[in-house]
Each structure stands twice: as structure tokens, then as C-alpha cells.
Design an enzyme around this catalytic site. Structure first.
Site, PDB file in Angstrom:
ATOM      1  N   LYS A  14       5.932  -4.628   3.810  1.00 23.33           N
ATOM      2  CA  LYS A  14       6.865  -4.647   4.944  1.00 23.33           C
ATOM      3  C   LYS A  14       6.155  -4.297   6.261  1.00 23.33           C
ATOM      4  CE  LYS A  14       9.338  -1.616   2.661  1.00 23.33           C
ATOM      5  NZ  LYS A  14       8.737  -1.676   1.325  1.00 23.33           N
ATOM      6  N   ASP A  24       6.725  -1.249  -1.327  1.00 24.39           N
ATOM      7  CA  ASP A  24       5.325  -1.620  -1.109  1.00 24.39           C
ATOM      8  C   ASP A  24       5.089  -3.131  -1.157  1.00 24.39           C
ATOM      9  OD1 ASP A  24       4.855   1.111  -1.019  1.00 24.39           O
ATOM     10  OD2 ASP A  24       4.412   1.222  -3.156  1.00 24.39           O
ATOM     11  N   ALA A  61       8.270   6.677   2.562  1.00 18.65           N
ATOM     12  CA  ALA A  61       7.715   5.354   2.857  1.00 18.65           C
ATOM     13  C   ALA A  61       6.262   5.461   3.291  1.00 18.65           C
ATOM     14  CB  ALA A  61       8.530   4.695   3.970  1.00 18.65           C
ATOM     15  N   GLY A  62       5.499   4.444   2.975  1.00 20.60           N
ATOM     16  CA  GLY A  62       4.134   4.310   3.489  1.00 20.60           C
ATOM     17  C   GLY A  62       3.967   2.846   3.842  1.00 20.60           C
ATOM     18  N   HIS A  63       4.011   2.544   5.130  1.00 18.50           N
ATOM     19  CA  HIS A  63       3.932   1.147   5.580  1.00 18.50           C
ATOM     20  C   HIS A  63       2.559   0.914   6.207  1.00 18.50           C
ATOM     21  CE1 HIS A  63       8.613   0.828   5.836  1.00 18.50           C
ATOM     22  NE2 HIS A  63       8.168   1.111   4.633  1.00 18.50           N
ATOM     23  N   GLN A  93      11.325   1.326   1.346  1.00 19.21           N
ATOM     24  CA  GLN A  93      11.487   1.186  -0.109  1.00 19.21           C
ATOM     25  C   GLN A  93      11.828  -0.271  -0.449  1.00 19.21           C
ATOM     26  OE1 GLN A  93      13.275   4.214   1.348  1.00 19.21           O
ATOM     27  NE2 GLN A  93      11.175   4.874   1.210  1.00 19.21           N
ATOM     28  N   ARG A 103      27.849  17.058   3.472  1.00 21.67           N
ATOM     29  CA  ARG A 103      28.223  17.582   4.791  1.00 21.67           C
ATOM     30  C   ARG A 103      27.618  18.947   5.089  1.00 21.67           C
ATOM     31  NH1 ARG A 103      34.049  16.525   2.978  1.00 21.67           N
ATOM     32  NH2 ARG A 103      32.921  17.178   1.128  1.00 21.67           N
TER      33      ARG A 103
HETATM   34  P1  GDP Z   1       5.119  -1.505   2.481  1.00 20.47           P
HETATM   35  O1  GDP Z   1       5.491  -0.141   2.044  1.00 20.47           O
HETATM   36  O2  GDP Z   1       6.089  -2.540   2.039  1.00 20.47           O
HETATM   37  O3  GDP Z   1       4.847  -1.581   3.963  1.00 20.47           O
HETATM   38  O4  GDP Z   1       3.752  -1.858   1.738  1.00 20.47           O
HETATM   39  P2  GDP Z   1       2.474  -0.886   1.604  1.00 20.47           P
HETATM   40  O5  GDP Z   1       1.795  -0.839   2.904  1.00 20.47           O
HETATM   41  O6  GDP Z   1       2.839   0.399   0.959  1.00 20.47           O
HETATM   42  O7  GDP Z   1       1.643  -1.669   0.510  1.00 20.47           O
HETATM   43  C1  GDP Z   1       1.218  -2.962   0.711  1.00 20.47           C
HETATM   44  C2  GDP Z   1      -0.313  -2.978   0.607  1.00 20.47           C
HETATM   45  O8  GDP Z   1      -0.752  -4.305   0.524  1.00 20.47           O
HETATM   46  C3  GDP Z   1      -0.992  -2.390   1.828  1.00 20.47           C
HETATM   47  O9  GDP Z   1      -2.214  -1.819   1.422  1.00 20.47           O
HETATM   48  C4  GDP Z   1      -1.251  -3.616   2.707  1.00 20.47           C
HETATM   49  O10 GDP Z   1      -2.356  -3.454   3.565  1.00 20.47           O
HETATM   50  C5  GDP Z   1      -1.543  -4.652   1.662  1.00 20.47           C
HETATM   51  N1  GDP Z   1      -1.135  -6.034   1.990  1.00 20.47           N
HETATM   52  C6  GDP Z   1      -0.012  -6.464   2.639  1.00 20.47           C
HETATM   53  N2  GDP Z   1       0.035  -7.823   2.612  1.00 20.47           N
HETATM   54  C7  GDP Z   1      -1.040  -8.233   1.933  1.00 20.47           C
HETATM   55  C8  GDP Z   1      -1.535  -9.526   1.525  1.00 20.47           C
HETATM   56  O11 GDP Z   1      -0.949 -10.565   1.778  1.00 20.47           O
HETATM   57  N3  GDP Z   1      -2.686  -9.528   0.794  1.00 20.47           N
HETATM   58  C9  GDP Z   1      -3.366  -8.409   0.462  1.00 20.47           C
HETATM   59  N4  GDP Z   1      -4.481  -8.516  -0.268  1.00 20.47           N
HETATM   60  N5  GDP Z   1      -2.937  -7.184   0.819  1.00 20.47           N
HETATM   61  C10 GDP Z   1      -1.792  -7.104   1.526  1.00 20.47           C
HETATM   62  P1  IMO Z   2       7.868   1.978   0.950  1.00 20.03           P
HETATM   63  O1  IMO Z   2       8.771   2.016   2.157  1.00 20.03           O
HETATM   64  C1  IMO Z   2       7.321   2.565  -3.308  1.00 20.03           C
HETATM   65  C2  IMO Z   2       9.748   5.687  -5.203  1.00 20.03           C
HETATM   66  C3  IMO Z   2       9.046   6.932  -5.718  1.00 20.03           C
HETATM   67  C4  IMO Z   2       9.981   7.314  -6.848  1.00 20.03           C
HETATM   68  C5  IMO Z   2      11.359   6.969  -6.285  1.00 20.03           C
HETATM   69  C6  IMO Z   2      12.057   8.131  -5.631  1.00 20.03           C
HETATM   70  O2  IMO Z   2       6.446   2.320   1.262  1.00 20.03           O
HETATM   71  O3  IMO Z   2       8.036   0.702   0.210  1.00 20.03           O
HETATM   72  P2  IMO Z   2      11.747   9.619  -3.463  1.00 20.03           P
HETATM   73  O4  IMO Z   2      10.520  10.130  -2.783  1.00 20.03           O
HETATM   74  O5  IMO Z   2      12.550   8.700  -2.626  1.00 20.03           O
HETATM   75  O6  IMO Z   2      12.550  10.736  -4.068  1.00 20.03           O
HETATM   76  O7  IMO Z   2      11.193   8.764  -4.721  1.00 20.03           O
HETATM   77  O8  IMO Z   2      11.129   5.956  -5.326  1.00 20.03           O
HETATM   78  N1  IMO Z   2       9.486   5.391  -3.784  1.00 20.03           N
HETATM   79  C7  IMO Z   2       8.718   4.384  -3.357  1.00 20.03           C
HETATM   80  N2  IMO Z   2       7.976   3.487  -4.047  1.00 20.03           N
HETATM   81  N3  IMO Z   2       7.407   2.486  -1.968  1.00 20.03           N
HETATM   82  C8  IMO Z   2       8.159   3.351  -1.267  1.00 20.03           C
HETATM   83  O9  IMO Z   2       8.384   3.210   0.051  1.00 20.03           O
HETATM   84  C9  IMO Z   2       8.836   4.387  -1.958  1.00 20.03           C
HETATM   85  N4  IMO Z   2       9.632   5.412  -1.582  1.00 20.03           N
HETATM   86  C10 IMO Z   2      10.027   6.016  -2.703  1.00 20.03           C
HETATM   87  O10 IMO Z   2       7.751   6.633  -6.167  1.00 20.03           O
HETATM   88  O11 IMO Z   2       9.758   6.476  -7.962  1.00 20.03           O
HETATM   89 MG    MG Z   3       4.642   1.445   0.974  1.00 15.94          MG
END
Ligand code: GDP
Ligand code: IMO
Ligand code: MG
Length: 421
Positions: free
Chosen positions: A16, A13, A39-41, A222, A143
Site C-alpha cells: 500500500k 503488507d 502498520a508498516g508502509h 492492514q 467509551r
Molecule cells: P504495506 O504495509 O501494504 O505498505 O506493505 P509493506 O511495505 O509492509 O510490504 C511490502 C514490501 O514489498 C515492502 O518491502 C515494499 O518495499 C515491497 N514492494 C512493494 N511493491 C513491490 C513490488 O512490486 N515488487 C517488489 N519486489 N517489492 C515490492
Molecule cells: P500494514 O498496514 C500485516 C497483524 C499482526 C497480527 C494481527 C493483529 O503494514 O499492512 P495488532 O498489532 O493489530 O494487534 O495485530 O494483525 N497485523 C498486520 N499484518 N500488516 C499490517 O499492517 C498489520 N497490522 C497488524 O501481525 O497478526
Molecule cells: Mg506493512
């Protein structure tokens, strides 16, 4: 043309999705190399926020090709939902997205197994997203996996049933109530959706495109501290989230790697269980969570928050070979009088610069304190405009890590990105 990699240096998070979307104009192809719907991007433009789970973050750029590589695990039900809700429509998306034959499938029963394994762990539970990631990768390495390429076989349903039967035998040992029917229905609809897309041996494609001068960005999921080998095992995910994972997850040689962009937040967050030396259980932690809107993009869980951890960051830089640092969420720190940065750990009263291999030690972070800044930086466009205290904060990080910070993100929108000249 060399292939650049963008990956997270903390516990996921880091932002990315936002950065991949923002720099996509510099590339022809965006390729995801590992992870799955855990993942949640998030990315934002035109005041709309989108959250992607399986689909690479270049998807909103009509002229870019997106690839889901062999290292990704795909849940067809999630895939279908994501494609349906994305906006451009299935026909358009089939032009923008290609999927690897070798990517492993997450079966509905993998999700149940995930829940079964977590429930048995009790207090030592990982805090998994319960998307079936661990069981799907386990089947891959033992496998026993089922791969995307197989869905084109006439006897796919029989193959599926063989896998399901094996999972059911394991599940008999767990006292868990579940109903697969509903999820299975969406899953098979997802299989039909997958069939509309080009399913190819993407390793050939990626190498050919790179060879013909196309610019490719490999997108990680991640973060390094969640890597199955180098993260805080067992509180990790089940794939290699590091730069080496881009080679195995796309089928490219290390010789082809160009820049390695490491993304980090100006502070730290973690969702799920596991060690977090700089975690703040106090009001400061709550402020970071509220101002930074730190709630999981996939599960909605509140993220644990704390100060920037340099020993962990340096470790990640070392393991990945990071060439450029991108800092996100600098705007969230505006208004804090002082900002702390952890520069080393104390374990049993002794200074320690290494990340311990296990989680037995009580780690006491040693902090340097830096002056904060008051200004709202979210509208700033140039590095020169940033407050002096923020510049000093960045200089401190560069000095400690030896890697330049070449991008500063000051908000969630793709426009809120400062590239340092
Ligand atoms: P990812 O998994 O690495 O793609 O990150 P996430 O999307 O899960 O979490 C990042 C959060 O921060 C999201 O809600 C983005 O919209 C937000 N975000 C990303 N860059 C910035 C920043 O520079 N400032 C702020 N305030 N929010 C940001
Ligand atoms: P992005 O791509 C943050 C964490 C889970 C848990 C551990 C294992 O958005 O950065 P899993 O579902 O893989 O069995 O979980 O990893 N986790 C993440 N934390 N961002 C993520 O993805 C994650 N994907 C898994 O919360 O602690
Ligand atoms: Mg995320």
C-alpha cells in the site's frame, strides 16, 4: 470531487505504501483512516527505503497535504520518532500534516495491556504487533478513550493519570513485570511534538476540500482479511480495514466515494497467527520469502508465504466494492516454472467457495496451475512488454474476479510501477 480509497485485500503488507506514494501526484490530499503503528508502509525512491507507521504515505511529496483521520489510533512516542527520523524536519512537516481531534491516543499502558492479553492466550495468541492497538480501540468503543483533542487541555496530565490508574487496576490481575517510566518519558515528549501540528476536526476539512474540487486519496492500513468484522476473527486487528472504514475513519458519506483501489500481491503473505489456506511450508514458500524479502516492516518477523487465494480475494472485492485491482510483487514470481492459484476450497471433501466464519474447518485449497515466466520484469515500463505468461496470469485473475487489473507493480521503487493504458 469524489474521494478514492486505496486498501489491502489480503492480510496486510500488499504494498500500500509504495502505491500510495507512486500515485500521490494524482491527488492533493492523502488521508489515513484507520489502524495505528501496527502498520508498516514501505516506500522507495532515489535508492532509499522509508517505512511509515502512522504518517500517510503522501508525506514525501512537498505539495501534498496529509491527514491522520479520526479512525486512527496514535501513539505519540511513535509519532515523535517517525517525525524526527523522516528527513524534511518538523517545521516543514507541520505544513504537510494535519491531525484529527477525534483520533484516539494509545497510552503507554495500552502496550502493557496488549502484552498481558497476548500472554494469557497461550497457544491461541494472535501474534499482535504489541503496539497497544487492541486495548486502545477497546477503550475507544467502551467509551474510555483519550483523544488527541484533549492534549490541549490544561488538566491533560490529570486526565492521563485517571486512565493510567484504571489500566493499573486491570494489570494487577496479570503476573507481568513492566516499567512504564522510560516509555512514558518518550510518550510525553511525543505529546509536545503533536502540539506543534494543526489539530482540527478533520471531518469538516475533508468534506470542505472534497467539496471545493480537491482530489483526496484515503489510505488504508492492514488488509481486508485482518478486518475486525470480516477477517479471520479473532486473528485480526481491531479496526475496520475495509472501504466502509474510510467513511467512519474520516467522516465522509458513502455518496462521496469514487474509485476503490484494491491492492493484492501476486501471491499471499501473512504475519502473525491465524488461518492461511494456501500457506506453503516447503521450499517454494521459502523461495517466495527470500525473493520477495518477506519480513515484517514493523516487527521484522518472517512472513508466512503461499499462493494467491482467489476465494479470499473475491471475498475482499465483494466486501469493499473494489473498482480497480492493483497487483504488486509480480516480479517476485519470475523464474517459477509453474504458478498456482487457488480457485476454491475443499472442506470435508466438499467444494466450498465461501470463507468460513470460524477457524474450525480444515481447508484444502483447490489449485489451477499456470505456466510461469523467466524474464526479469523489474525494468519493464509498459504493460505490452510483460511476458505472455504473466499477461495470462493477470487475465485469469480478471476473469475470475470480474475486476480489471489496472496497475502492475514490478519492484519496490516508486518508478517500478506500470499503469495500464
Ligand atoms: P504495506 O504495509 O501494504 O505498505 O506493505 P509493506 O511495505 O509492509 O510490504 C511490502 C514490501 O514489498 C515492502 O518491502 C515494499 O518495499 C515491497 N514492494 C512493494 N511493491 C513491490 C513490488 O512490486 N515488487 C517488489 N519486489 N517489492 C515490492
Ligand atoms: P500494514 O498496514 C500485516 C497483524 C499482526 C497480527 C494481527 C493483529 O503494514 O499492512 P495488532 O498489532 O493489530 O494487534 O495485530 O494483525 N497485523 C498486520 N499484518 N500488516 C499490517 O499492517 C498489520 N497490522 C497488524 O501481525 O497478526
Ligand atoms: Mg506493512
Amino acid at each position: 470531487m469524489k474521494i478514492d480509497i486505496l486498501l489491502g485485500l489480503q492480510w496486510g503488507d500488499e504494498g500500500k505504501g509504495k502505491i500510495v506514494d507512486a500515485i500521490s501526484p494524482d491527488y492533493d490530499i492523502i488521508a489515513r483512516f484507520q489502524g495505528g503503528p501496527n502498520a508498516g508502509h514501505s516506500l522507495e525512491f532515489n535508492n532509499v527505503k522509508h517505512v511509515l507507521h502512522l504518517i500517510p504515505s503522501g508525506i514525501f511529496h512537498p505539495d501534498k497535504l496529509n491527514i491522520i483521520g479520526n479512525g486512527v489510533v496514535i501513539d505519540p512516542a511513535v509519532f515523535r520518532k517517525e517525525i524526527t527520523e523522516l528527513g524534511p524536519g518538523v517545521d516543514e512537516l507541520t505544513k504537510r500534516l494535519i491531525i484529527s481531534t477525534r483520533a484516539n491516543l494509545i497510552l503507554p499502558s495500552h502496550r502493557i495491556l496488549d502484552a498481558a492479553y497476548e500472554s494469557q492466550k497461550g497457544l491461541t495468541k494472535i501474534g499482535s504487533t504489541l503496539k497497544g492497538i487492541g486495548p486502545a480501540y477497546t477503550d475507544k468503543t467502551s467509551r474510555n478513550g483519550l483523544r488527541v483533542g484533549e492534549i490541549l487541555r490544561k488538566d491533560f496530565r490529570e486526565l492521563y493519570d485517571i486512565h493510567l490508574k484504571r489500566h493499573m487496576t486491570i494489570l494487577q490481575n496479570y503476573d507481568l513485570k513492566f516499567d512504564l517510566n522510560e516509555y512514558e518519558k518518550g510518550w510525553f515528549e511525543g505529546i509536545e511534538m503533536l502540539k506543534k501540528f494543526r489539530i482540527v476536526n478533520t471531518e469538516y476539512l475533508v468534506n470542505e476540500l472534497s467539496g471545493s474540487g480537491k482530489r483526496i486519496l484515503a489510505e488504508g492500513a492492514q488488509g481486508t482479511m485482518l478486518d475486525v468484522d470480516f477477517g479471520s476473527y479473532p486473528f485480526v486487528t481491531s479496526s475496520n480495514t475495509i472501504s466502509a472504514g474510510a467513511c467512519t475513519g474520516l467522516g465522509i458519506s458513502p455518496k462521496l466515494i469514487g474509485d476503490i483501489f484494491g491492492i493484492f500481491k501476486a501471491y499471499c503473505t501473512r504475519v502473525g497467527s491465524g488461518p492461511f489456506p494456501t500457506e506453503l511450508g516447503d521450499e517454494t514458500g521459502a523461495s517466495l520469502r527470500n525473493i520477495g524479502r518477506e519480513f515484517g516492516s514493523t516487527t521484522g518477523r518472517p512472513r508466512r508465504c503461499g499462493w494467491l487465494d482467489l476465494p479470499a480475494l473475491k471475498y475482499s472485492i465483494m466486501i469493499n466494492g473494489v473498482t480497480k485491482l492493483f497487483m504488486t510483487k509480480a516480479d517476485v514470481l519470475s523464474g517459477f516454472n509453474t504458478i498456482k492459484i487457488c480457485t476454491s476450497y475443499k472442506i470435508d471433501g466438499k467444494e466450498c467457495l465461501e470463507i468460513p466464519f470460524n477457524n474450525d474447518s480444515v481447508i484444502e485449497p483447490v489449485y489451477s496451475e499456470l505456466k510461469g515466466w523467466e524474464e526479469d520484469i523489474s525494468g519493464m515500463k509498459e504493460f505490452a512488454e510483460l511476458p505472455d505468461s504473466l499477461k495470462k496470469f493477470i487475465e485469469f485473475i480478471e476473469k475470475q474476479t470480474g475486476v480489471p487489473v489496472t496497475m502492475v507493480s514490478v519492484g519496490p521503487d516508486r518508478e517500478e510501477t506500470i499503469i495500464r493504458a
